[in-house]
Scaffold this active site. Structure first.
Site, PDB file in Angstrom:
ATOM      1  N   CYS A 197       0.877  -0.959   0.126  1.00 52.94           N
ATOM      2  CA  CYS A 197      -0.149   0.040   0.082  1.00 52.94           C
ATOM      3  C   CYS A 197       0.843   1.256  -0.144  1.00 52.94           C
ATOM      4  O   CYS A 197       1.944   1.362   0.799  1.00 52.94           O
ATOM      5  CB  CYS A 197      -0.943   0.117   1.235  1.00 52.94           C
ATOM      6  SG  CYS A 197      -1.885   1.422   1.401  1.00 52.94           S
ATOM      7  N   ARG A 222      -0.118  -1.733   6.168  1.00 49.15           N
ATOM      8  CA  ARG A 222      -1.699  -1.806   6.518  1.00 49.15           C
ATOM      9  C   ARG A 222      -1.971  -3.352   6.869  1.00 49.15           C
ATOM     10  O   ARG A 222      -2.602  -4.188   6.090  1.00 49.15           O
ATOM     11  CB  ARG A 222      -2.457  -1.423   5.553  1.00 49.15           C
ATOM     12  CG  ARG A 222      -2.494   0.193   5.384  1.00 49.15           C
ATOM     13  CD  ARG A 222      -3.257   0.735   4.145  1.00 49.15           C
ATOM     14  NE  ARG A 222      -4.519   0.827   4.301  1.00 49.15           N
ATOM     15  CZ  ARG A 222      -5.371   1.315   3.536  1.00 49.15           C
ATOM     16  NH1 ARG A 222      -4.864   1.919   2.179  1.00 49.15           N
ATOM     17  NH2 ARG A 222      -6.679   1.597   3.657  1.00 49.15           N
TER      18      ARG A 222
END
Ligand code: EPU
Length: 450
Positions: free
Chosen positions: A139, A144
């Site tokens: 990401c 994440r």
């Protein structure tokens, strides 16, 4: 981006899920004050949860106020490929019959184009007691992980494994339980609601996220016959039900799209009425804009933004709702470049959400970043330059910078922006902006997820 009016039978949808396609860019002649009225579309972060949630229903559902953005196209394409019947009855209304879905698998080729495809984990687990969905990849905003999602599924009685990049979840039966999240997480709160809505007994989520889209998902599920209370507070209670019926449901207006237009109006010194909003959802943005010296007038379903004095420095720290949203951080930072004095912006959610700063520097911004803190020296004005959108909200911020700047700005990689903003340049043109979209001949890209 082409818009698919009819998914069933022959599907005319094309590029959004990753075939090679021409790159496009925005060309903006800056310096025009935005004036007039703009209508806000349905919320991206609601609709990407509600579209998978339709799988839980034993009957067809109709969704209204669905924004024409590529994340919607991707979500609908996933449903369609899994066996759902998907038909647009008008530009922003879609009828989905997901009762034909039999196989709870979302392969990598489909899931990789959108991080939010992990909502298929919760919904497929809730419907079939098992799910196999590609693990979300890297990401642009930093690390994440999905450990809290998996913790919740496990607490509900499922077994989770990761195998060849696929998250595999199995359960004999899901049982209501108490789940305390280690941090406030939108995604895990939503996934738990989706998985628990048909579980046996009561699930209690503590330290739940309170974002408007959490409430929207709860309202949608309740309109199908679910029994969810407390959404919008930090304790959500879900009493499992056996069946969920069809419903017709309108997606709430997009808080972040509204905030983006509020900042665009302020950055250009304009006067804009932003319609189809829920002013309560905009309170943290309104409060900061007022501190900066922007006039914000609230009406029942609209806000008017105007500027009649200098913009001044402030401090911003992003936090979970009702704090200042991380998804507005690049836009407000851009505005603060135009304010008098030194502003401090602290990113409280993601590790790496200042990647656009190098691009803004190319336009004359004076920003230094140390980890999750940016120090912004107001420069009075920005200068047009070629820049590249590193992600969705940063891309919107660079467009705002271009609208306010002297001279011409070219924003490349605008496919990021089209993930989350419906007809962005058309809406801006309607407010008097000089912005056009152009293909970059010969350039092609393969999209990745965020
Ligand atoms: N986190 C974990 N473990 C988890 C889940 C989250 O450590 O299992 C951490 C994340 O790494 C992050 C924090 O918790 O540091 C918050 O993450 P959250 O789960 O709240 O974010 P998300 O669900 O992945 C959604 C939005 C984002 C928005 C954030 C924060 C959707 C589809 N995405 O992401 O939207 O920034 O909440 O509000 O709803 C955007 O629209 O541009 C966007 C990135």
């Amino acid at each position: 981006m082409p818009f698919c009016m009819e998914f069933s039978g022959s599907c005319r949808q094309t590029a959004p899920w990753g075939e090679n396609f021409d790159l496009e860019k925005f060309i903006i002649k800056g310096g025009r004050k935005l004036h007039g009225e703009v209508e806000i579309s349905g919320a991206k972060n609601s609709v990407v949860a509600i579209i998978p949630a339709v799988i839980l229903s034993d009957e067809p559902c109709v969704l209204e106020n669905v924004p024409n953005i590529s994340d919607v196209s991707i979500s609908l394409r996933i449903l369609y490929e899994m066996g759902a019947n998907v038909i647009f009855t008008d530009k922003n209304t879609v009828r989905i019959d997901a009762t034909g879905i039999k196989d709870p698998i979302v392969p990598y080729e489909m899931a990789k184009h959108m991080r939010a495809s992990y909502y298929f984990l919760g919904t497929l687990l809730g419907k079939f007691g098992r799910a196999r969905v590609s693990m979300p990849g890297g990401c642009y905003l930093g690390d994440r992980p999905i450990d809290q999602h998996l913790k919740a599924f496990t607490a509900l009685g499922a077994t989770c494994t990761i195998d060849h990049g696929m998250v595999d979840i199995q359960s004999e039966n899901l049982y209501g339980t108490q789940i305390y999240f280690d941090m406030v997480t939108v995604g895990a709160t939503i996934n738990t609601m989706l998985a628990a809505v048909k579980a046996t007994g009561m699930t209690v989520i503590e330290n739940a996220a309170k974002e408007p889209h959490i409430v929207d998902l709860a309202n949608f599920l309740n309109s199908m016959g679910a029994d969810i209370t407390g959404a919008g507070t930090d304790v959500i209670k879900i009493r499992g039900v056996k069946h969920l019926k069809g419903t017709t449901y309108a997606i709430i207006p997009d808080q972040i799209e509204a905030g983006t237009f509020m900042v665009a109006a302020a950055a250009t010194g304009g006067d804009v009425l932003i319609k189809n909003v829920i002013p309560k959802h905009l309170e943290s943005i309104t409060a900061k804009l007022e501190k900066i010296g922007v006039n914000v007038e609230e009406f029942d379903e609209s806000v008017r933004i105007s500027v009649d004095g200098p913009l001044v420095k402030t401090s911003v720290k992003t936090m979970p709702h009702p704090g200042f949203p991380t998804d507005m951080q690049p836009q407000i930072s851009t505005l603060l470049c135009l304010a008098e004095g030194t502003s401090i912006v602290t990113e409280g959610i993601f590790d790496n959400r200042f990647r656009y700063v190098d691009e803004l520097r190319r336009m004359g911004a004076d920003i230094s970043v140390d980890g999750k803190v940016a120090v912004i020296e107001g420069v009075g004005h920005l200068m047009g330059a070629p820049v590249t959108a590193p992600d969705l909200r940063a891309g919107a911020a660079l467009v705002i910078a271009g609208l306010a700047a002297r001279g011409v700005t070219e924003v490349e990689d605008i496919y990021h922006i089209e993930r989350g903003y419906e007809n962005f340049e058309e809406k801006l043109r309607g407010l008097g902006a000089d912005i056009v979209k152009k293909s970059v001949p010969g350039a092609a890209v393969r999209k990745t997820a965020i």
